[in-house]
Every structure is written in structure tokens, then in C-alpha cells.
Design a protein around this motif. Sequence first.
Motif, PDB file in Angstrom:
ATOM      1  N   VAL A  79       5.209  -7.502  -3.776  1.00  0.00           N
ATOM      2  CA  VAL A  79       5.687  -8.875  -3.946  1.00  0.00           C
ATOM      3  C   VAL A  79       5.134  -9.797  -2.866  1.00  0.00           C
ATOM      4  O   VAL A  79       4.917 -10.990  -3.100  1.00  0.00           O
ATOM      5  CB  VAL A  79       7.240  -8.903  -3.955  1.00  0.00           C
ATOM      6  CG1 VAL A  79       7.802  -8.512  -2.591  1.00  0.00           C
ATOM      7  CG2 VAL A  79       7.738 -10.267  -4.382  1.00  0.00           C
ATOM      8  N   ARG A  98      20.248  -2.444  -9.922  1.00  0.00           N
ATOM      9  CA  ARG A  98      19.278  -2.915 -10.913  1.00  0.00           C
ATOM     10  C   ARG A  98      18.921  -4.363 -10.610  1.00  0.00           C
ATOM     11  O   ARG A  98      19.777  -5.237 -10.552  1.00  0.00           O
ATOM     12  CB  ARG A  98      19.846  -2.801 -12.328  1.00  0.00           C
ATOM     13  CG  ARG A  98      18.873  -3.284 -13.421  1.00  0.00           C
ATOM     14  CD  ARG A  98      19.517  -3.289 -14.793  1.00  0.00           C
ATOM     15  NE  ARG A  98      19.870  -1.944 -15.233  1.00  0.00           N
ATOM     16  CZ  ARG A  98      21.108  -1.468 -15.286  1.00  0.00           C
ATOM     17  NH1 ARG A  98      22.120  -2.244 -14.893  1.00  0.00           N
ATOM     18  NH2 ARG A  98      21.362  -0.259 -15.721  1.00  0.00           N
ATOM     19  N   HIS A  99      17.632  -4.608 -10.386  1.00  0.00           N
ATOM     20  CA  HIS A  99      17.123  -5.960 -10.160  1.00  0.00           C
ATOM     21  C   HIS A  99      16.960  -6.651 -11.512  1.00  0.00           C
ATOM     22  O   HIS A  99      16.746  -5.992 -12.531  1.00  0.00           O
ATOM     23  CB  HIS A  99      15.782  -5.880  -9.427  1.00  0.00           C
ATOM     24  CG  HIS A  99      15.274  -7.179  -8.918  1.00  0.00           C
ATOM     25  ND1 HIS A  99      14.500  -8.023  -9.691  1.00  0.00           N
ATOM     26  CD2 HIS A  99      15.433  -7.801  -7.718  1.00  0.00           C
ATOM     27  CE1 HIS A  99      14.187  -9.098  -8.995  1.00  0.00           C
ATOM     28  NE2 HIS A  99      14.743  -8.989  -7.800  1.00  0.00           N
ATOM     29  N   PRO A 100      17.073  -7.985 -11.554  1.00  0.00           N
ATOM     30  CA  PRO A 100      16.854  -8.688 -12.828  1.00  0.00           C
ATOM     31  C   PRO A 100      15.521  -8.370 -13.489  1.00  0.00           C
ATOM     32  O   PRO A 100      15.385  -8.494 -14.712  1.00  0.00           O
ATOM     33  CB  PRO A 100      16.935 -10.165 -12.417  1.00  0.00           C
ATOM     34  CG  PRO A 100      17.836 -10.174 -11.231  1.00  0.00           C
ATOM     35  CD  PRO A 100      17.525  -8.896 -10.493  1.00  0.00           C
ATOM     36  N   SER A 101      14.524  -7.955 -12.715  1.00  0.00           N
ATOM     37  CA  SER A 101      13.220  -7.598 -13.277  1.00  0.00           C
ATOM     38  C   SER A 101      13.265  -6.279 -14.044  1.00  0.00           C
ATOM     39  O   SER A 101      12.329  -5.945 -14.759  1.00  0.00           O
ATOM     40  CB  SER A 101      12.180  -7.488 -12.153  1.00  0.00           C
ATOM     41  OG  SER A 101      12.479  -6.389 -11.300  1.00  0.00           O
ATOM     42  N   GLY A 102      14.362  -5.519 -13.873  1.00  0.00           N
ATOM     43  CA  GLY A 102      14.470  -4.211 -14.503  1.00  0.00           C
ATOM     44  C   GLY A 102      14.296  -3.061 -13.534  1.00  0.00           C
ATOM     45  O   GLY A 102      14.598  -1.912 -13.865  1.00  0.00           O
ATOM     46  N   TRP A 103      13.798  -3.351 -12.320  1.00  0.00           N
ATOM     47  CA  TRP A 103      13.616  -2.315 -11.310  1.00  0.00           C
ATOM     48  C   TRP A 103      14.954  -1.727 -10.903  1.00  0.00           C
ATOM     49  O   TRP A 103      15.937  -2.457 -10.718  1.00  0.00           O
ATOM     50  CB  TRP A 103      12.916  -2.915 -10.098  1.00  0.00           C
ATOM     51  CG  TRP A 103      12.859  -2.018  -8.895  1.00  0.00           C
ATOM     52  CD1 TRP A 103      11.902  -1.106  -8.579  1.00  0.00           C
ATOM     53  CD2 TRP A 103      13.808  -1.976  -7.819  1.00  0.00           C
ATOM     54  NE1 TRP A 103      12.204  -0.479  -7.381  1.00  0.00           N
ATOM     55  CE2 TRP A 103      13.364  -0.992  -6.900  1.00  0.00           C
ATOM     56  CE3 TRP A 103      15.007  -2.656  -7.557  1.00  0.00           C
ATOM     57  CZ2 TRP A 103      14.063  -0.686  -5.740  1.00  0.00           C
ATOM     58  CZ3 TRP A 103      15.706  -2.352  -6.412  1.00  0.00           C
ATOM     59  CH2 TRP A 103      15.229  -1.380  -5.518  1.00  0.00           C
ATOM     60  N   SER A 147      22.217 -13.717  -6.214  1.00  0.00           N
ATOM     61  CA  SER A 147      20.758 -13.864  -6.299  1.00  0.00           C
ATOM     62  C   SER A 147      20.034 -12.553  -6.057  1.00  0.00           C
ATOM     63  O   SER A 147      18.822 -12.489  -6.129  1.00  0.00           O
ATOM     64  CB  SER A 147      20.281 -14.892  -5.266  1.00  0.00           C
ATOM     65  OG  SER A 147      20.530 -14.416  -3.958  1.00  0.00           O
TER      66      SER A 147
END
Length: 214
Positions: A112, A159-164, A208
Motif C-alpha cells: 500500500v 476483515r478489512h473492507p477490501s476483503g483482506w 475506519s
Amino acid sequence: MPAWWRPLLNRLALAEASDFTRLPTPERARRESAVLILLGEDGAGGGPDVLVLQRADTLRNHAGQPAFPGGACDPGDTDAAATALREATEEVGLDPTSARVVTQLPTLWIPVSDFHVTPVLAWWHSPHPVRPMDPAEVARVERLPIAELVDPANRLRVRHPSGWIGPAFRVRGMLVWGFTAGVLSTLLEMGGWSVPWPIDRVEGLPGSGSAPVR
């Protein structure tokens, strides 16, 4: 050095980047950096602990997120260890003579930010009080006992919003996740400290994704 170091160092002698991440480390990255993984003892028979700071909530990046002391390499730094110790001195007031660098972990890639990060493992042989040197950057500093980190009640995956999805620790009023939690999780396994925990406990990141859980 205490006997609990030996299993960890024996395993780290064979460690590769793939032990810590599934992402291959590219030959070049936008910036080189280092973090300090400072292991000490509380002196009261409580066993080993690790120093972690919490970023200030007002930062543009990684606001409120627990992390190891560390940052980008400066031109005057002779190596990754020098960077890690300098950053720890600037962030939490570490006396560099109180710590002995033991080894460096494999360099890892943070996609990132496109940073190469070298974790530097050190023995805090002479612990002393530490604190946020600049409250605008560091909100708090904690010595997290290994016994609390491996407690199954304090372990989960997030779980991150990205799916990670990755490992996390809820300890001392902080949610430790991301790069820091991933490295800690691997070190706990390598040191022989980890015990079975419910890996099916998966939660979404609060807010967030960077704010601590109180």
C-alpha cells in the motif's frame, strides 16, 4: 539473555520472508524503512513482553493504529538497526544503550505504501520508562506481555473492507492488526509461545479500520 530467547533465535536462523507474508518482496521499493521489535522482561517474573506504540488519532496515515516504533531510513543511518533505534529514540524516548540488537528479520514489502520494511529484533536488557515524545504523532506506549498476546481470549482475525483477513490482538485497550499483528503472530509461533485459539473468530474492522477498540 533469558532462556526464552533460544527457541525463537533457533527458528529465526532459518526464517524467510515467506514465513511472514504471502507477498513476494520485490527487489526495489519506493522507500526503505525499519521497525524495532523490542523484547524485554518486567522483572517481576511475568515473562517477556514487547514494546508497542499507538499512533495519534490525528495522523493522516495509520491514525490510532498500534505499531512497532520505526519509520523511513535517513541518509545518515548506517543500516536498518540504526534506523530502528533512531526512530524508537525519537518516538518513545528509548535509550539506545539500553537495548541490544540481536538479529534482523527478512525484509518485507508493504504494497500500500511501496515500502521495504526490515524488522529489527532487540533485547531490552535495561528497561526504563518510555513515553510519547510528540503527542501529535504518538498517543501512548505500552509493554504488551507475551502471556496476554497468546491468551486465546485476546486473539481474533479481522476483515478489512477490501476483503483482506488477517490476525489481530485485542489487548490493553488496543486492537493490534495489520503488519504489526502479522509479524507478532509469526514470532509467537516461532518462539513456541502460541497456543490454540479460535481462528473462526472474524470481525470487521471498527470505524475506519484504524481506530483502537476500547
